[in-house]
Design a protein around this motif. Structure first.
Motif, PDB file in Angstrom:
ATOM      1  N   ALA A 185      -0.433  16.691   8.427  1.00 13.39           N
ATOM      2  CA  ALA A 185      -1.264  15.486   8.411  1.00 13.39           C
ATOM      3  C   ALA A 185      -2.214  15.450   9.605  1.00 13.39           C
ATOM      4  N   ARG A 186      -1.676  15.808  10.767  1.00 11.85           N
ATOM      5  CA  ARG A 186      -2.512  15.823  11.974  1.00 11.85           C
ATOM      6  C   ARG A 186      -3.594  16.894  11.860  1.00 11.85           C
ATOM      7  N   ALA A 187      -3.222  18.050  11.339  1.00 11.10           N
ATOM      8  CA  ALA A 187      -4.193  19.139  11.185  1.00 11.10           C
ATOM      9  C   ALA A 187      -5.283  18.749  10.200  1.00 11.10           C
ATOM     10  N   ALA A 188      -4.902  18.058   9.106  1.00  8.88           N
ATOM     11  CA  ALA A 188      -5.881  17.639   8.099  1.00  8.88           C
ATOM     12  C   ALA A 188      -6.862  16.628   8.679  1.00  8.88           C
ATOM     13  N   ALA A 189      -6.357  15.701   9.507  1.00  4.71           N
ATOM     14  CA  ALA A 189      -7.227  14.701  10.121  1.00  4.71           C
ATOM     15  C   ALA A 189      -8.219  15.362  11.076  1.00  4.71           C
ATOM     16  N   SER A 190      -7.745  16.284  11.885  1.00  7.69           N
ATOM     17  CA  SER A 190      -8.616  16.970  12.843  1.00  7.69           C
ATOM     18  C   SER A 190      -9.647  17.838  12.124  1.00  7.69           C
ATOM     19  N   GLN A 191      -9.223  18.510  11.060  1.00 12.24           N
ATOM     20  CA  GLN A 191     -10.121  19.381  10.311  1.00 12.24           C
ATOM     21  C   GLN A 191     -11.212  18.572   9.618  1.00 12.24           C
ATOM     22  N   LEU A 192     -10.828  17.445   9.036  1.00 12.06           N
ATOM     23  CA  LEU A 192     -11.803  16.619   8.336  1.00 12.06           C
ATOM     24  C   LEU A 192     -12.796  15.994   9.314  1.00 12.06           C
ATOM     25  N   ALA A 193     -12.347  15.690  10.518  1.00 11.19           N
ATOM     26  CA  ALA A 193     -13.247  15.126  11.523  1.00 11.19           C
ATOM     27  C   ALA A 193     -14.363  16.098  11.876  1.00 11.19           C
ATOM     28  N   ALA A 194     -14.122  17.389  11.675  1.00  6.36           N
ATOM     29  CA  ALA A 194     -15.126  18.410  11.989  1.00  6.36           C
ATOM     30  C   ALA A 194     -15.943  18.822  10.764  1.00  6.36           C
ATOM     31  N   ALA A 195     -15.706  18.173   9.619  1.00  2.35           N
ATOM     32  CA  ALA A 195     -16.406  18.548   8.394  1.00  2.35           C
ATOM     33  C   ALA A 195     -17.884  18.182   8.473  1.00  2.35           C
ATOM     34  N   SER A 196     -18.692  18.854   7.690  1.00  2.00           N
ATOM     35  CA  SER A 196     -20.133  18.625   7.686  1.00  2.00           C
ATOM     36  C   SER A 196     -20.485  17.292   7.053  1.00  2.00           C
ATOM     37  N   ASP A 197     -21.659  16.770   7.390  1.00  2.00           N
ATOM     38  CA  ASP A 197     -22.150  15.535   6.778  1.00  2.00           C
ATOM     39  C   ASP A 197     -22.238  15.698   5.264  1.00  2.00           C
ATOM     40  N   GLU A 198     -22.725  16.842   4.817  1.00  2.00           N
ATOM     41  CA  GLU A 198     -22.897  17.084   3.380  1.00  2.00           C
ATOM     42  C   GLU A 198     -21.560  17.007   2.650  1.00  2.00           C
ATOM     43  N   TYR A 199     -20.542  17.601   3.246  1.00  2.00           N
ATOM     44  CA  TYR A 199     -19.218  17.584   2.627  1.00  2.00           C
ATOM     45  C   TYR A 199     -18.690  16.156   2.531  1.00  2.00           C
ATOM     46  N   LEU A 200     -18.789  15.397   3.625  1.00  2.00           N
ATOM     47  CA  LEU A 200     -18.281  14.021   3.632  1.00  2.00           C
ATOM     48  C   LEU A 200     -19.016  13.156   2.612  1.00  2.00           C
ATOM     49  N   GLU A 201     -20.322  13.311   2.530  1.00  2.00           N
ATOM     50  CA  GLU A 201     -21.100  12.507   1.588  1.00  2.00           C
ATOM     51  C   GLU A 201     -20.772  12.873   0.139  1.00  2.00           C
ATOM     52  N   THR A 202     -20.617  14.162  -0.132  1.00  2.00           N
ATOM     53  CA  THR A 202     -20.287  14.595  -1.492  1.00  2.00           C
ATOM     54  C   THR A 202     -18.930  14.052  -1.922  1.00  2.00           C
ATOM     55  N   GLN A 203     -17.944  14.181  -1.038  1.00  2.00           N
ATOM     56  CA  GLN A 203     -16.607  13.692  -1.355  1.00  2.00           C
ATOM     57  C   GLN A 203     -16.582  12.171  -1.484  1.00  2.00           C
ATOM     58  N   ALA A 204     -17.308  11.485  -0.616  1.00  2.00           N
ATOM     59  CA  ALA A 204     -17.366  10.021  -0.681  1.00  2.00           C
ATOM     60  C   ALA A 204     -18.014   9.566  -1.981  1.00  2.00           C
ATOM     61  N   GLY A 205     -19.073  10.251  -2.386  1.00  2.00           N
ATOM     62  CA  GLY A 205     -19.750   9.905  -3.628  1.00  2.00           C
ATOM     63  C   GLY A 205     -18.844  10.050  -4.835  1.00  2.00           C
ATOM     64  N   ARG A 206     -18.082  11.138  -4.867  1.00  2.00           N
ATOM     65  CA  ARG A 206     -17.146  11.350  -5.977  1.00  2.00           C
ATOM     66  C   ARG A 206     -16.051  10.290  -5.970  1.00  2.00           C
ATOM     67  N   LEU A 207     -15.550   9.988  -4.802  1.00  2.00           N
ATOM     68  CA  LEU A 207     -14.464   9.020  -4.674  1.00  2.00           C
ATOM     69  C   LEU A 207     -14.901   7.638  -5.155  1.00  2.00           C
ATOM     70  N   LEU A 208     -16.067   7.203  -4.736  1.00  2.00           N
ATOM     71  CA  LEU A 208     -16.543   5.872  -5.092  1.00  2.00           C
ATOM     72  C   LEU A 208     -16.961   5.777  -6.559  1.00  2.00           C
ATOM     73  N   ALA A 209     -17.357   6.899  -7.140  1.00  2.00           N
ATOM     74  CA  ALA A 209     -17.765   6.908  -8.546  1.00  2.00           C
ATOM     75  C   ALA A 209     -16.593   7.191  -9.487  1.00  2.00           C
TER      76      ALA A 209
END
Length: 332
Positions: free
Chosen positions: A124-148
């Motif tokens: 869980a800690r590793a996943a949080a740290s890894q996601l914090a370093a993710a690209s803007d494009e990745y976060l936006e794509t995943q957020a868009g899918r999640l909200l839709a």
């Protein structure tokens, strides 16, 4: 001379509507919404089969609370946008189409970094740290899918963490928009044409709740921004039918606990085959919609075996078969 007068006899639906008009229609998220969620999750975790996940969700809610207490401004709708949404009868801050300013990603990364500090070494800690370093494009794509509600390509491991950032952002949007437009010509949030979705962000509810102090009135609790809005009783929250409504509950578990009136039930509709959980804080005043929905997964399994389809949405625990997704950080 005597005179007579006639009075229209109201239908049950009309009586319910008039009763609703006397109630507060909307309850915006309280400043302590995430703190209350964390407390409840820890209570529910004791002896629970999902103990580890509920405790992780509690740490996540704590991180959301710490973030919410910081003074972070988000871009707000203009008076013209408020007026346009009111005239159209649609939510002002629709989750799928409202522009997500960069501040939501900055807040998500800060939240994840803070969360990682409070988690023990492990996945869980590793996943949080890894996601914090993710690209803007990745976060936006995943957020868009999640909200839709698009499961295809959704990273199920990252989804609860991204959802936490989106919840934080929309709670801020709801709170700050309400404060900014106090006394304006048009209230920013009110009734919308589709009574089954959140009047603020258009999201589906996580559950319905009989709010304490409202004489048993039922409110729907938004899965995203935590706003609660009034919705009449004994009416399907999916197809809005008033026919074929029944309540299901975990009889065996309730009997074992000596419970005669279950605090959480599934309100099922035979007309459309959907259900939403109904929660009764008067029977357990610690109830918090998101937390108690997570902790009653067994009830979901029970009603789904009877052919009912879940209408409620819990962004921290999604149901579905996602396609394989790239790992966080792809796109750097």
């Amino acid at each position: 001379m005597t005179s007579t007068s006639s009075q229209k006899v109201l239908s049950p639906e009309e009586i319910a509507v008039r009763a609703g008009e006397q109630l507060t229609f909307l309850h915006l998220p309280e400043p302590g919404v995430f703190a209350a969620r964390a407390v409840r999750l820890r209570q529910l975790a004791a002896g629970h089969a999902m103990r580890d996940f509920l405790l992780f969700a509690a740490e996540l809610a704590d991180a959301q609370h710490r973030a919410l207490t910081s003074a972070v401004a988000v871009p707000l709708p203009t008076a013209e946008e408020v007026d346009a949404a009111a005239r159209a009868g649609v939510p002002l801050l629709p989750a799928e189409t409202w522009p997500r300013a960069a501040v939501w990603r900055d807040s998500l990364r800060a939240l994840l970094q803070d969360l990682a500090k409070h988690l023990a070494e492990g996945p869980a800690r590793a996943a949080a740290s890894q996601l914090a370093a993710a690209s803007d494009e990745y976060l936006e794509t995943q957020a868009g899918r999640l909200l839709a509600g698009i499961m295809l390509g959704l990273d199920m491991a990252a989804a609860p963490l991204i959802a936490a950032g989106l919840q934080l952002h929309w709670v801020r949007l709801a709170q700050q928009t309400s404060a900014a437009h106090v006394g304006g010509p048009v209230a920013p949030f009110g009734r919308v044409d589709d009574a089954t979705v959140c009047p603020c962000c258009g999201s589906r509810p996580v559950a319905s709740v009989e709010r304490l102090g409202s004489d048993g009135a039922r409110y729907l609790a938004c899965a995203l921004c935590a706003t609660q809005w009034h919705y009449v009783r004994i009416k399907c929250t999916h197809c809005q039918s008033t026919k074929g409504i029944s309540l299901q509950n975990l009889v065996a578990a309730d009997a074992a606990a000596g419970e005669t009136q279950p605090a959480i039930q599934a309100e099922c509709c035979s007309e459309c085959g959907h259900y939403l959980k109904l929660m009764h804080p008067a029977r357990d005043n610690g109830i918090e919609p998101v937390a108690d929905d997570l902790a009653t997964l067994t009830l979901d399994l029970l009603v789904s075996e009877e052919g009912q389809q879940r209408h409620g949405l819990n962004l921290l625990l999604l149901f579905g078969e996602p396609d394989e997704a790239p790992p966080p950080g792809r796109g750097h």
